[in-house]
Motif scaffolding. Sequence first.
Motif, PDB file in Angstrom:
ATOM      1  N   THR A 226     -12.080  -4.612   5.109  1.00 50.52           N
ATOM      2  CA  THR A 226     -10.871  -3.859   5.459  1.00 50.52           C
ATOM      3  C   THR A 226     -10.277  -4.362   6.768  1.00 50.52           C
ATOM      4  O   THR A 226      -9.052  -4.509   6.892  1.00 50.52           O
TER       5      THR A 226
ATOM      6  N   SER B 208      -2.900   8.995   5.441  1.00 51.38           N
ATOM      7  CA  SER B 208      -4.042   9.927   5.384  1.00 51.38           C
ATOM      8  C   SER B 208      -3.592  11.222   4.744  1.00 51.38           C
ATOM      9  O   SER B 208      -2.434  11.641   4.891  1.00 51.38           O
TER      10      SER B 208
ATOM     11  N   TYR C   2      -8.318   8.040   3.577  1.00 55.52           N
ATOM     12  CA  TYR C   2      -7.493   7.002   4.192  1.00 55.52           C
ATOM     13  C   TYR C   2      -7.169   5.904   3.190  1.00 55.52           C
ATOM     14  O   TYR C   2      -8.004   5.500   2.382  1.00 55.52           O
ATOM     15  N   LYS C   3      -5.907   5.431   3.243  1.00 55.84           N
ATOM     16  CA  LYS C   3      -5.464   4.315   2.411  1.00 55.84           C
ATOM     17  C   LYS C   3      -4.476   3.482   3.218  1.00 55.84           C
ATOM     18  O   LYS C   3      -3.914   3.951   4.218  1.00 55.84           O
TER      19      LYS C   3
ATOM     20  N   ARG D  16      -0.847   2.361   3.572  1.00 57.40           N
ATOM     21  CA  ARG D  16       0.362   3.043   3.098  1.00 57.40           C
ATOM     22  C   ARG D  16       1.115   2.171   2.104  1.00 57.40           C
ATOM     23  O   ARG D  16       1.511   1.053   2.421  1.00 57.40           O
ATOM     24  N   SER D  17       1.319   2.708   0.914  1.00 55.19           N
ATOM     25  CA  SER D  17       1.996   1.952  -0.147  1.00 55.19           C
ATOM     26  C   SER D  17       3.328   2.580  -0.544  1.00 55.19           C
ATOM     27  O   SER D  17       4.015   2.070  -1.432  1.00 55.19           O
TER      28      SER D  17
ATOM     29  N   ARG E 227      -1.163  -1.633  -4.942  1.00 56.96           N
ATOM     30  CA  ARG E 227      -1.621  -0.769  -6.036  1.00 56.96           C
ATOM     31  C   ARG E 227      -2.155  -1.608  -7.204  1.00 56.96           C
ATOM     32  O   ARG E 227      -3.172  -1.270  -7.803  1.00 56.96           O
TER      33      ARG E 227
ATOM     34  N   SER F 204      -5.364  -3.002  -6.096  1.00 62.38           N
ATOM     35  CA  SER F 204      -6.249  -1.964  -5.534  1.00 62.38           C
ATOM     36  C   SER F 204      -6.588  -2.192  -4.064  1.00 62.38           C
ATOM     37  O   SER F 204      -7.542  -1.606  -3.536  1.00 62.38           O
TER      38      SER F 204
ATOM     39  N   ASP G 216      -4.909  -1.153  -1.571  1.00 59.95           N
ATOM     40  CA  ASP G 216      -4.592   0.043  -0.791  1.00 59.95           C
ATOM     41  C   ASP G 216      -5.794   0.977  -0.639  1.00 59.95           C
ATOM     42  O   ASP G 216      -5.839   1.817   0.257  1.00 59.95           O
ATOM     43  N   GLU G 217      -6.795   0.813  -1.509  1.00 62.15           N
ATOM     44  CA  GLU G 217      -7.965   1.699  -1.501  1.00 62.15           C
ATOM     45  C   GLU G 217      -9.011   1.320  -0.447  1.00 62.15           C
ATOM     46  O   GLU G 217      -9.918   2.107  -0.157  1.00 62.15           O
TER      47      GLU G 217
ATOM     48  N   GLN H  63     -10.815   3.421   2.332  1.00 63.76           N
ATOM     49  CA  GLN H  63     -11.735   4.485   1.917  1.00 63.76           C
ATOM     50  C   GLN H  63     -13.201   4.102   2.140  1.00 63.76           C
ATOM     51  O   GLN H  63     -14.083   4.963   2.072  1.00 63.76           O
TER      52      GLN H  63
ATOM     53  N   LEU I 200     -15.048   6.067  -4.739  1.00 58.40           N
ATOM     54  CA  LEU I 200     -13.978   5.076  -4.688  1.00 58.40           C
ATOM     55  C   LEU I 200     -13.605   4.635  -6.099  1.00 58.40           C
ATOM     56  O   LEU I 200     -12.449   4.358  -6.409  1.00 58.40           O
TER      57      LEU I 200
END
Length: 429
Positions: free
Chosen positions: A250, A272, A286-287, A289-290, A329, A332, A334-335, A338, A377
């Motif tokens: 990350t 968030s 938390y991600k 921002r998309s 997205r 994935s 954006d995940e 986490q 997740l």
Amino acid sequence: MYGIAFIFILLLYIAIYYAYDTYSRIFKRGFLEELISIIKINCLLAVTLTFSMFVFQEGTAYSRLFFLTFFTLNILINYLARLYFKFFLLAVYKKSGSSSKLMIITTLDKAKEVLDRIRKENDWEYQVTYLTIVDRQLIGDWIEEIPVKANLVNMYEVARQEVVDEVFIYLPNDSSLSIDLDETILEFVNMGVTVNLSINAFGLKVREKIVREISGYYALSFSTRLLKESQKHLKRVMDVAGGIVGCILTLVLIVFLAPAIKLESPGPIFFSQVRVGKNGRRFKIYKFRSMDLDAEKRKEELMNQNEMEGFMFKMKDDPRLTKVGKFMRKTSLDEFPQFFNILKGDMSLVGTRPPTEDEFLRYEGRHKRRLALKCGLTGLWQVSGRSDIQDFEEVVKLDLEYIDNWSFKLDIKILLKTVVVVLFGKGSR
């Protein structure tokens, strides 16, 4: 030479501790009892070590002063460590989100007795969050500093909304209350809540899972799935290992994604949101921002275009997504933030997806059971055609299948399938 002796002592120490299980009654022992327990173990260790050195004729190779110093320091350090361990579990862990939140169902005349006994036992696993008094209307009152939040009529609704891991039912044998215990147990079990019924078995038809001790009471425990402590620890070890690797990845992704997110849509890099996790626990997810900054406000306008039936929102061509967001997205990416939630303990690598608060508040009691384990997740429904499922009930069905059949092997299988799903572009929307 002393290094070999130290390793040998360590192995003996572990073997003796496992054989005598000195930690099972650690909270029932006072200061003096604890010290005596440690001295006994060290004396046993000393005798075993002396006998071993005699057998192998190694007695003259080591200084007696070394062993005397070692055992004296070991008793002192062990004693202080245990005192700190007790303090941590009782003062810190018990009040944290990780401890088991306990709802007590009892009568007014037994409530004080049950609470006093739980405190006397010093159980660190449980934190009593509230009481259900079944023979009086006392909602809003407090008994022994514990709030009464429910009665016989509304206890299921309150349990659905509150954080509840376990229920302890203690009813006097001579109680004249008309309570259908079969129905009561099934209602809570269907929410994913473990039910502990103080024995007397009451001739129940519901099949009990295990008999265990809970704060000095022997109880029948009913649950949809009772994981062993070793299974919980194994899953947590995997989460920590995966969380560390994921957090490192990350940090690398931030270097590339942060400028792209900022350039297209001014605002924060991270998104968030309060989500609902295990048995109703709230936490911030938390991600990257998309979406546009006003995405949550615009969600209400788009509800009539929701492609999911039930308590979940999903839309193929969501107009709130930015161009960078669509790419994240699809892949994935954006995940990834986490992984910090996973390392923190809010989530697991594999589990059920955490709902938003507004989704959770619309749940029926049976839907809450999908939150009986930590949210993840990824999960079974995400790798079972996650872009194709359009019915929330199908999601619940797959989530419960995961909970009922959990194994370490299943988690590994889902993780491997997730990698394949993401790499071949069958990602979530």
